[in-house]
Scaffold this active site. Sequence first.
Site, PDB file in Angstrom:
ATOM      1  N   SER A   1       5.546  -3.208  -6.145  1.00  0.00           N
ATOM      2  CA  SER A   1       6.295  -2.951  -4.914  1.00  0.00           C
ATOM      3  C   SER A   1       6.830  -4.239  -4.311  1.00  0.00           C
ATOM      4  O   SER A   1       7.606  -4.192  -3.378  1.00  0.00           O
ATOM      5  CB  SER A   1       5.428  -2.204  -3.907  1.00  0.00           C
TER       6      SER A   1
ATOM      7  N   HIS B   1      10.679   1.007  -9.621  1.00  0.00           N
ATOM      8  CA  HIS B   1       9.843   1.156  -8.430  1.00  0.00           C
ATOM      9  C   HIS B   1       9.958   2.571  -7.870  1.00  0.00           C
ATOM     10  O   HIS B   1      11.006   2.956  -7.347  1.00  0.00           O
ATOM     11  CB  HIS B   1      10.273   0.103  -7.383  1.00  0.00           C
TER      12      HIS B   1
ATOM     13  N   GLU C   1      13.924   2.564  -7.238  1.00  0.00           N
ATOM     14  CA  GLU C   1      14.591   1.272  -7.077  1.00  0.00           C
ATOM     15  C   GLU C   1      14.509   0.586  -8.436  1.00  0.00           C
ATOM     16  O   GLU C   1      13.414   0.387  -8.968  1.00  0.00           O
ATOM     17  CB  GLU C   1      13.791   0.439  -6.054  1.00  0.00           C
TER      18      GLU C   1
ATOM     19  N   ASN D   1      10.925  -2.485   0.601  1.00  0.00           N
ATOM     20  CA  ASN D   1       9.841  -3.058   1.407  1.00  0.00           C
ATOM     21  C   ASN D   1      10.304  -4.184   2.326  1.00  0.00           C
ATOM     22  O   ASN D   1       9.641  -4.489   3.309  1.00  0.00           O
ATOM     23  CB  ASN D   1       8.695  -3.500   0.508  1.00  0.00           C
TER      24      ASN D   1
HETATM   25  N1  CAA Z   1       3.049  16.452  -5.735  1.00  0.00           N
HETATM   26  C1  CAA Z   1       3.909  17.468  -5.719  1.00  0.00           C
HETATM   27  N2  CAA Z   1       4.436  17.954  -4.567  1.00  0.00           N
HETATM   28  C2  CAA Z   1       4.020  17.424  -3.399  1.00  0.00           C
HETATM   29  C3  CAA Z   1       3.107  16.357  -3.346  1.00  0.00           C
HETATM   30  C4  CAA Z   1       2.613  15.868  -4.596  1.00  0.00           C
HETATM   31  N3  CAA Z   1       1.763  14.839  -4.645  1.00  0.00           N
HETATM   32  N4  CAA Z   1       2.901  16.030  -2.040  1.00  0.00           N
HETATM   33  C5  CAA Z   1       3.660  16.835  -1.288  1.00  0.00           C
HETATM   34  N5  CAA Z   1       4.354  17.681  -2.119  1.00  0.00           N
HETATM   35  C6  CAA Z   1       5.365  18.656  -1.722  1.00  0.00           C
HETATM   36  C7  CAA Z   1       4.794  19.865  -1.026  1.00  0.00           C
HETATM   37  O1  CAA Z   1       4.444  20.861  -1.938  1.00  0.00           O
HETATM   38  C8  CAA Z   1       5.953  20.300  -0.135  1.00  0.00           C
HETATM   39  O2  CAA Z   1       6.878  21.084  -0.891  1.00  0.00           O
HETATM   40  P1  CAA Z   1       7.880  22.140  -0.136  1.00  0.00           P
HETATM   41  O3  CAA Z   1       8.824  21.317   0.675  1.00  0.00           O
HETATM   42  O4  CAA Z   1       8.528  22.849  -1.259  1.00  0.00           O
HETATM   43  O5  CAA Z   1       6.990  22.990   0.711  1.00  0.00           O
HETATM   44  C9  CAA Z   1       6.631  19.000   0.227  1.00  0.00           C
HETATM   45  O6  CAA Z   1       6.220  18.040  -0.747  1.00  0.00           O
HETATM   46  C10 CAA Z   1       6.228  18.547   1.601  1.00  0.00           C
HETATM   47  O7  CAA Z   1       4.792  18.490   1.636  1.00  0.00           O
HETATM   48  P2  CAA Z   1       3.898  19.112   2.802  1.00  0.00           P
HETATM   49  O8  CAA Z   1       4.557  20.352   3.356  1.00  0.00           O
HETATM   50  O9  CAA Z   1       2.511  19.224   2.316  1.00  0.00           O
HETATM   51  O10 CAA Z   1       3.859  17.997   3.888  1.00  0.00           O
HETATM   52  P3  CAA Z   1       5.007  17.307   4.707  1.00  0.00           P
HETATM   53  O11 CAA Z   1       6.142  18.225   4.997  1.00  0.00           O
HETATM   54  O12 CAA Z   1       4.286  16.658   5.819  1.00  0.00           O
HETATM   55  O13 CAA Z   1       5.556  16.193   3.707  1.00  0.00           O
HETATM   56  C11 CAA Z   1       5.569  14.066   2.728  1.00  0.00           C
HETATM   57  C12 CAA Z   1       4.714  15.245   3.128  1.00  0.00           C
HETATM   58  C13 CAA Z   1       6.515  14.474   1.593  1.00  0.00           C
HETATM   59  C14 CAA Z   1       4.609  13.022   2.216  1.00  0.00           C
HETATM   60  C15 CAA Z   1       6.409  13.587   3.970  1.00  0.00           C
HETATM   61  O14 CAA Z   1       5.586  13.417   5.069  1.00  0.00           O
HETATM   62  C16 CAA Z   1       7.160  12.311   3.715  1.00  0.00           C
HETATM   63  O15 CAA Z   1       8.238  12.300   3.119  1.00  0.00           O
HETATM   64  N6  CAA Z   1       6.584  11.169   4.202  1.00  0.00           N
HETATM   65  C17 CAA Z   1       7.158   9.843   3.991  1.00  0.00           C
HETATM   66  C18 CAA Z   1       6.745   9.356   2.625  1.00  0.00           C
HETATM   67  C19 CAA Z   1       7.263   7.995   2.325  1.00  0.00           C
HETATM   68  O16 CAA Z   1       7.929   7.331   3.110  1.00  0.00           O
HETATM   69  N7  CAA Z   1       6.948   7.516   1.115  1.00  0.00           N
HETATM   70  C20 CAA Z   1       7.317   6.202   0.689  1.00  0.00           C
HETATM   71  C21 CAA Z   1       6.166   5.252   0.936  1.00  0.00           C
HETATM   72  S1  CAA Z   1       6.550   3.631   0.412  1.00  0.00           S
HETATM   73  C22 CAA Z   1       6.165   3.611  -1.213  1.00  0.00           C
HETATM   74  O17 CAA Z   1       5.675   4.536  -1.791  1.00  0.00           O
HETATM   75  C23 CAA Z   1       6.493   2.401  -1.989  1.00  0.00           C
HETATM   76  C24 CAA Z   1       5.952   1.110  -1.635  1.00  0.00           C
HETATM   77  O18 CAA Z   1       6.345   0.154  -2.290  1.00  0.00           O
HETATM   78  C25 CAA Z   1       4.970   0.869  -0.564  1.00  0.00           C
END
Ligand code: CAA
Length: 283
Positions: free
Chosen positions: A120, A141, A153, A191
């Site tokens: 990352s 990424h 990315e 990031n």
């Molecule tokens: N596998 C498969 N599907 C998943 C899943 C997983 N691990 N986690 C969630 N889902 C699916 C759910 O089934 C749901 O599907 P539907 O829309 O069809 O119902 C959908 O994703 C949304 O999940 P939830 O309803 O359970 O929960 P939510 O609406 O609160 O969403 C979230 C959860 C997708 C995590 C949302 O909160 C989100 O987008 N958060 C931001 C995440 C983010 O910013 N990630 C990047 C982080 S930075 C990084 O990763 C890189 C780095 O370098 C640090």
Amino acid sequence: MTIKNVSVIGGGTMGNGIAHIFALSGYKVTLIETKQEFADKALTTITKNLNRMVAKEKITEEAKEGGLANISTSLDIRDGVSGADLVIEAVPEDLGIKTSVWKAVDEAAPSHAVLGSNTSSISITKLAALTSRPQQFIGMHFFNPVPVMRLVEIVRGLETTDEVYTAIEETAKALKKVPVPVNDMPGFVSNRVLMPMINEAIFAVYEGVATPDHVDQVMKLGMAHPMGPLRLADFIGLDVCLDILNVLHEGFKDPKYRPCPLLVKMVDAGKLGNKTGEGFYSY
Ligand code: CAA
């Protein structure tokens, strides 16, 4: 350049998600872990997430079974990469660990294999230089949760060839992701933009401007973020956030990336977010 066999090193949060999407898209995946219990845990998580997709009618039961059948595991890194067309490393953001992993991969992977890191923030050029084939090295990424987030990315190191870039861009599309090209600079784009926002949110708590919940409400309700920055920091892992901020701080030598003392203190206390049950919130 044909990519069929993919070795994923590390079955943690990112690694199991990466293995999941490759296997579901028809690639043969070897998931490499250091202990059987970690490999088993990764497979359990993948199965749980595939079941969730079946329950939501996003995939069929047959697709799930096909995906699972595409995954095998290995506890030996050299053995695990010996048939790879593409190796993706998703081990912790520790240069020491990454160095030993890439030295081993370089010794054992076929000469044509593309070498990709899910780092990352560590320099792709620096990781590429650990191998004898920096032209074949690239950053791929992914974002957590990998099965859900559409972005990949794609980070070009100093020596990455156009052929390797194109192969990885096509691979990302085959995974139904959207590839975005970026050059190799600290934090890439994701990031470099995300972490200062998270850090500033932590400063707002540290300086008593608002509680974590109120900071998150502002960003969720006012800016339509799916999660507030502090909930997201817990989700990413506070140790990971701190590591990335340190890379930005050291890489740019700019005090604007100075990690908030509260973040440092929480990591020192072992409060790392979701994975330890406590961070800005309790889980
Ligand atoms: N596998 C498969 N599907 C998943 C899943 C997983 N691990 N986690 C969630 N889902 C699916 C759910 O089934 C749901 O599907 P539907 O829309 O069809 O119902 C959908 O994703 C949304 O999940 P939830 O309803 O359970 O929960 P939510 O609406 O609160 O969403 C979230 C959860 C997708 C995590 C949302 O909160 C989100 O987008 N958060 C931001 C995440 C983010 O910013 N990630 C990047 C982080 S930075 C990084 O990763 C890189 C780095 O370098 C640090």
